[in-house]
Design an enzyme around this catalytic site. Structure first.
Site, PDB file in Angstrom:
ATOM      1  N   GLU A  16       0.821  -1.207   0.000  1.00 48.84           N
ATOM      2  CA  GLU A  16       0.000   0.000   0.000  1.00 48.84           C
ATOM      3  C   GLU A  16       0.856   1.259   0.000  1.00 48.84           C
ATOM      4  O   GLU A  16       0.625   2.199  -0.777  1.00 48.84           O
ATOM      5  CB  GLU A  16      -0.911   0.011   1.239  1.00 48.84           C
ATOM      6  CG  GLU A  16      -1.758   1.249   1.366  1.00 48.84           C
ATOM      7  CD  GLU A  16      -2.721   1.384   0.218  1.00 48.84           C
ATOM      8  OE1 GLU A  16      -2.530   2.304  -0.597  1.00 48.84           O
ATOM      9  OE2 GLU A  16      -3.644   0.563   0.121  1.00 48.84           O
ATOM     10  N   ASP A  49       1.068   4.170  -2.988  1.00 48.77           N
ATOM     11  CA  ASP A  49       0.718   5.574  -2.801  1.00 48.77           C
ATOM     12  C   ASP A  49       1.862   6.492  -3.219  1.00 48.77           C
ATOM     13  O   ASP A  49       1.648   7.509  -3.901  1.00 48.77           O
ATOM     14  CB  ASP A  49       0.355   5.830  -1.334  1.00 48.77           C
ATOM     15  CG  ASP A  49      -0.937   5.156  -0.914  1.00 48.77           C
ATOM     16  OD1 ASP A  49      -1.698   4.732  -1.797  1.00 48.77           O
ATOM     17  OD2 ASP A  49      -1.185   5.051   0.295  1.00 48.77           O
ATOM     18  N   SER A  74      -7.334   2.371  -3.427  1.00 47.76           N
ATOM     19  CA  SER A  74      -6.012   2.799  -2.975  1.00 47.76           C
ATOM     20  C   SER A  74      -5.227   3.465  -4.093  1.00 47.76           C
ATOM     21  O   SER A  74      -4.374   4.319  -3.829  1.00 47.76           O
ATOM     22  CB  SER A  74      -5.200   1.594  -2.489  1.00 47.76           C
ATOM     23  OG  SER A  74      -5.628   1.176  -1.232  1.00 47.76           O
ATOM     24  N   ILE A 112     -19.619   8.573 -15.303  1.00 49.28           N
ATOM     25  CA  ILE A 112     -19.595   7.114 -15.437  1.00 49.28           C
ATOM     26  C   ILE A 112     -21.027   6.625 -15.268  1.00 49.28           C
ATOM     27  O   ILE A 112     -21.615   6.768 -14.185  1.00 49.28           O
ATOM     28  CB  ILE A 112     -18.682   6.460 -14.378  1.00 49.28           C
ATOM     29  CG1 ILE A 112     -17.312   7.146 -14.346  1.00 49.28           C
ATOM     30  CG2 ILE A 112     -18.546   4.971 -14.646  1.00 49.28           C
ATOM     31  CD1 ILE A 112     -16.553   7.124 -15.637  1.00 49.28           C
TER      32      ILE A 112
END
Length: 586
Positions: free
Chosen positions: A283, A287, A488, A528
């Protein structure tokens, strides 16, 4: 296990705890165990009214006055008399007073488990449970409410750290693709079909050209510290990042600074899926690479903290009150179901985090939060729909996920990310937060759960998250590229976009939602309209899967510029004062 408090002790509102799902008491907590808690205090009753965040955020960024630090301190900082009451309470119970942060209205107290249990009239026990991966784990916990002596009732708003159960999983979805770096050709033909290097998203999402985030500081939240003893729990390796940016992206290596709030700090482990499932290395690496690739001129500050309520609240407050680094944008790729009983959050902790988010808005800080990776159920242990916190806070930009297919820089299709259970964008209707004023004109559906109440709708926007069309980042080993997705990946895409927009405006966007909903709901972002996430479906306009849609970066920048130019001819009021109307009691 809940003790009967002695008079004149009173229960601290919203502090009740139940055991984690499947957890059983294994015995008492060690009486001699050293425990540090963070005590949060009220805003002084005699303080000047706090500025209205809604009034402040409704001003175009180029016309918005800079935060008045002195005025905010007078309205928001702790009363020294309240801190003195806590210090006296600590002395009476043999507790040591540690860091005091007047801006965050927090005081840390340290003592043994026995001392703290007696001071706050709780029973501390050791709980054991089996995690989703089948491993046996434990935590120090409590049941029932925290209690306070009468003189602290109403003065103390939260006591965090007595219970250290893990909280806040990553919003990251993996694919099996893991290719040696040497296989990547100079023209990127070695990438799996349909995937992206993060900087390749700038073209289809129309990130403003000629801007790179220079002058901006992006805070990246990094949680770790919940693996087995002696096992690394999460971090990054600078040498691997150097290889990625110089040899793969052919871009400058971002400037990275670490800030330790709780836990071990930068503690890189494995990111190949074979280590401890609670290792957040993948993670953190994701990022940093997404923000660094899409806003290469921005400075990145990584705030390391633990996967606990205390870790969450203290980290957000550390960011908001950091006068050394002064972040402009926060990228948060973690969360939990806001209302899954026994799993994670107490109401007092949710309130504390939301108050810090509101204070961030008054400091012109933007906060981008991932909306979850398990569709509308959000990994809860029941058959209901759940919104993910902190994305459900009315003071953050909640970011959902899409599946993106392009032909060069042209978008061929973009739909809601939904690969089935465990791999779909989060989104829904908050149980805890009412519909905020800036969302009142938006057709947020009633909750899918009985009694179908209305609440804050999540997300606000979206970006690429489907791991099947995901981003290729470097592994912590510096030798492989791995295929990653999840919201994420979407949250740092928006964080990087806002860094570029801030640079282009010459002013921070800050809390974007009031302007987004009032002026940019149509014709700016890519709507969307196809797909769903379980309980909710996409459609024209805002929906509880993708919000208003994916980035139209240049159009958003142009719109904010035009808004400022048009409004400059009118009289723009300064920040109003009064009670914050969106539900936060700062």
């Amino acid at each position: 296990m809940t003790p009967v408090p002695r008079s004149p002790y009173l229960a601290l509102p919203d502090s009740d705890r139940t055991p984690r799902h499947g957890a059983v008491v294994a015995g008492p907590a060690s009486p001699s165990e050293s425990v540090t808690v963070t005590v949060y205090l009220r805003r002084p009753p005699g303080a000047p009214p706090a500025p209205s965040l809604l009034a402040y955020a409704a001003i175009p960024p180029t016309l918005r006055p800079a935060p008045d630090d002195a005025a905010l301190a007078g309205a928001l900082h702790a009363d020294p008399a309240d801190a003195a009451l806590v210090a006296r309470f600590a002395a009476e119970h043999g507790l040591r007073v540690g860091a005091v942060n007047p801006a965050a209205r927090s005081v840390r107290l340290t003592g043994t488990a026995a001392q703290l249990a007696e001071a706050f009239q709780v029973t501390l026990a050791r709980y054991r449970y089996q995690d989703r991966d089948g491993r046996r784990r434990s935590y120090r916990g409590r049941e029932g409410a925290v209690h306070l002596p009468a003189e602290l009732a109403g003065v103390v708003t939260a006591v965090l750290g007595l219970d250290n159960r893990p909280l806040g999983g990553t919003r990251l979805a993996r694919r099996t693709a893991r290719i040696p770096l040497a296989r990547l050709a100079a023209d990127d033909t070695g990438l799996p079909a349909g995937t992206f290097l993060p900087n390749a998203l700038a073209a289809p999402y129309a990130y403003p050209s000629g801007l790179d985030g220079t002058g901006q500081t992006v805070a990246v939240l990094a949680f770790n510290g919940q693996t087995q003893p002696g096992v690394p729990s999460g971090g990054y390796r600078l040498d691997a990042l150097h290889t990625y940016f110089t040899e793969v992206l052919h871009a400058p290596v971002p400037q990275i600074t670490d800030v330790l709030v709780h836990g071990p700090g930068n503690d890189p482990g494995r990111d190949d899926g074979q280590g401890d499932p609670n290792d957040s290395t993948a993670e953190i690496m994701l990022d940093l690479q997404v923000v660094g690739a899409l806003a290469p001129g921005a400075r990145i500050v990584v705030y390391f903290t633990e996967f606990t309520e205390q870790g969450w609240v203290d980290a957000i407050n550390a960011i908001v009150t950091d006068t050394a680094n002064r972040p402009d944008i926060v990228s948060c790729s973690y969360g939990n179901p806001e209302d899954d009983p026994g799993s994670a959050w107490t109401r007092m902790a949710i309130t504390s985090v939301d108050q810090a988010f509101a204070q961030a808005g008054l400091h012109n800080i933007s906060i981008c939060c991932a909306s979850g990776d398990d569709g509308s159920r959000d990994q809860a242990g029941d058959a209901l729909a759940h919104a993910d916190f902190p994305a459900s806070s009315p003071h953050v930009l909640g970011v959902g996920g899409t599946r993106l297919v392009v032909d060069g820089a042209t978008v061929v299709s973009e739909t809601v990310w939904d690969d089935g259970p465990g791999s779909a964008t989060g989104g829904g209707v908050s149980r805890w937060f009412p519909v905020p004023p800036w969302q009142s004109g938006t057709p947020v559906p009633p909750s899918a759960n009985p009694p179908h109440q209305r609440g804050r709708g999540v997300p606000d926007v979206a970006a690429l998250a489907d791991p099947q069309t995901g981003v290729m980042i470097i592994s912590v080993d510096g030798e492989h590229l791995v295929q990653i997705g999840g919201t994420s990946a979407a949250a740092p895409q928006w964080s990087a976009l806002l860094a570029r927009i801030n640079q282009g405006l010459g002013a921070p966007v800050g809390f974007l939602n009031p302007l987004l909903y009032a002026h940019f709901g149509t014709g700016v972002l890519r709507d969307i309209t196809r797909g769903g996430n379980g309980a909710y479906a996409a459609g024209p306009g805002w929906d509880a899967c993708s919000g208003f849609g994916s980035p139209g970066g240049q159009a958003l920048l142009d719109g904010l510029r035009k808004l400022g130019t048009t409004a400059a001819q009118a009289r723009i009021p300064g920040p109003a004062t009064g009670t914050e109307p969106s539900g936060a009691v700062i």
